[in-house]
Design an enzyme around this catalytic site. Structure first.
Site, PDB file in Angstrom:
ATOM      1  N   ARG A 222      -9.880 -37.710  -9.135  1.00 24.36           N
ATOM      2  CA  ARG A 222     -10.526 -38.634 -10.055  1.00 24.36           C
ATOM      3  C   ARG A 222     -12.034 -38.434  -9.942  1.00 24.36           C
ATOM      4  NH1 ARG A 222      -6.242 -38.875 -12.042  1.00 24.36           N
ATOM      5  NH2 ARG A 222      -4.890 -40.674 -12.253  1.00 24.36           N
ATOM      6  N   HIS A 270      -9.831 -31.973 -17.646  1.00 26.91           N
ATOM      7  CA  HIS A 270      -8.682 -32.663 -17.027  1.00 26.91           C
ATOM      8  C   HIS A 270      -7.378 -31.965 -17.423  1.00 26.91           C
ATOM      9  CE1 HIS A 270      -7.106 -36.765 -15.375  1.00 26.91           C
ATOM     10  NE2 HIS A 270      -6.292 -35.773 -15.078  1.00 26.91           N
TER      11      HIS A 270
HETATM   12  C1  GLV Z   1      -3.255 -37.265 -13.859  1.00 25.50           C
HETATM   13  O1  GLV Z   1      -4.409 -37.326 -13.582  1.00 25.50           O
HETATM   14  C2  GLV Z   1      -2.218 -38.133 -13.338  1.00 25.50           C
HETATM   15  O2  GLV Z   1      -2.537 -39.089 -12.622  1.00 25.50           O
HETATM   16  O3  GLV Z   1      -1.052 -37.873 -13.642  1.00 25.50           O
END
Ligand code: GLV
Length: 307
Positions: A222, A270
């Site tokens: 994160r 991401h």
């Molecule tokens: C992605 O970041 C998840 O938490 O699946």
């Protein structure tokens, strides 16, 4: 059963067809709406604070991801079970990404790519993987898989986590006091920790400056784990070689964010490991059946622990 899809910024429509196929009897509502407020199950990524507390019939909160930090961050979260997704494919995908990011630094591809844009031929000295220690922070399903993949690729691998783990061929450390030791010789530091109050900002100046000079970081957990001012300072001073950053407190990272252009930083969107909609929905559907029958739910989150 009535289900509500809830996310601060919307965008959960990609799950709709899968939910309709896997849960034919269910009624699917989108937040914000009065109908969503009546739902018994909230299927969420990042529900705005107070949304879940305002659902009088709520019996289950199901994350659509492995992480539940955005859900648990709501101080008004009602006392109902919270479940998350667990997916072996996710660990495999993370293994690929982290292996690639390790190679990016280990084989000097960060510098070679910079040279290539200038048409500059320069062959850097190449080292075997055995001379490039890597440390993985977070040894849950995903971290364990990543550590084993890198171990099998020949890297000396260290691991660090809150509670003790035993992974053959990986030097595992546990607890806050052991972090400096775990990272002491890491040329590549990979962060896969869950986001909890204890891990927020863990990649701050103290941790990053304790890495050996020339180390690089890979952030796939994160954005809130990283103190970005500290990383920029240490990149500019030359203490850090580089940073591959896949996650950010605000996603998408705005186009005008200076991090895109910070020398040594590679931003990826991401993408390191995302569960497939079919997998997400199959697990949610199974938990709905269990909820219906009163059976124990799968992948229930320990709210006190935060994951
Ligand atoms: C992605 O970041 C998840 O938490 O699946």
């Amino acid at each position: 059963m009535r289900l509500a899809l809830i996310n601060r910024t919307g965008g959960l429509e990609f799950l709709e067809d899968h939910i309709r196929a896997a849960c034919p009897g269910a009624r699917l509502e989108y937040w914000p709406s009065d109908a969503a407020r009546e739902a018994e199950v909230a299927i969420c990524w990042d529900p705005p604070d107070g949304t879940l507390a305002d659902m009088p019939n709520l019996r289950l909160v199901h994350s659509i991801g492995a992480g539940v930090d955005r859900i648990l961050a709501d101080p008004t979260l009602p006392d109902v079970p919270v479940c998350r997704i667990r997916d072996d494919d996710l660990a495999v995908a993370m293994g690929e990404y982290c292996h690639w990011a390790t190679l990016w630094f280990h084989r000097g591809l960060d510098a070679v790519t910079r040279n290539a844009t200038a048409g500059h031929w320069h062959r850097f000295e190449q080292r075997p993987a055995s001379q490039v220690p890597v440390c993985v922070l977070g040894l849950g399903d995903t971290g364990r898989h990543v550590a084993c993949r890198l171990r099998d690729a020949g890297y000396p691998v260290r691991g660090w986590s809150r509670s003790p783990h035993d992974i053959p061929g990986v030097l595992c450390h546990a607890g806050p006091g052991a972090l400096p030791l775990a990272i002491a010789d890491a040329q590549v530091l990979i962060c896969l920790l869950p986001l909890t109050p204890d891990t927020t900002g863990i990649l701050g100046h103290a941790t990053l400056s304790a890495l050996p000079p020339g180390a690089a970081i890979v952030l796939c957990s994160r954005g809130e784990h990283l103190d970005r001012a500290a990383v920029v300072t240490l990149l500019r001073s030359g203490h850090l070689r580089g940073a591959v950053l896949d996650v950010f407190p605000q996603e998408p990272l705005p186009a005008d964010d200076p991090l895109w252009h910070e020398p040594g930083v590679l931003v990826t969107p991401h993408m390191s490991a995302l569960a497939k909609p079919r997998r997400i929905v199959a697990q949610i559907a199974e938990n709905l059946r269990r909820l219906d029958r009163g059976d124990p739910l799968l992948n229930r989150v320990d709210r006190a622990r935060g994951y």
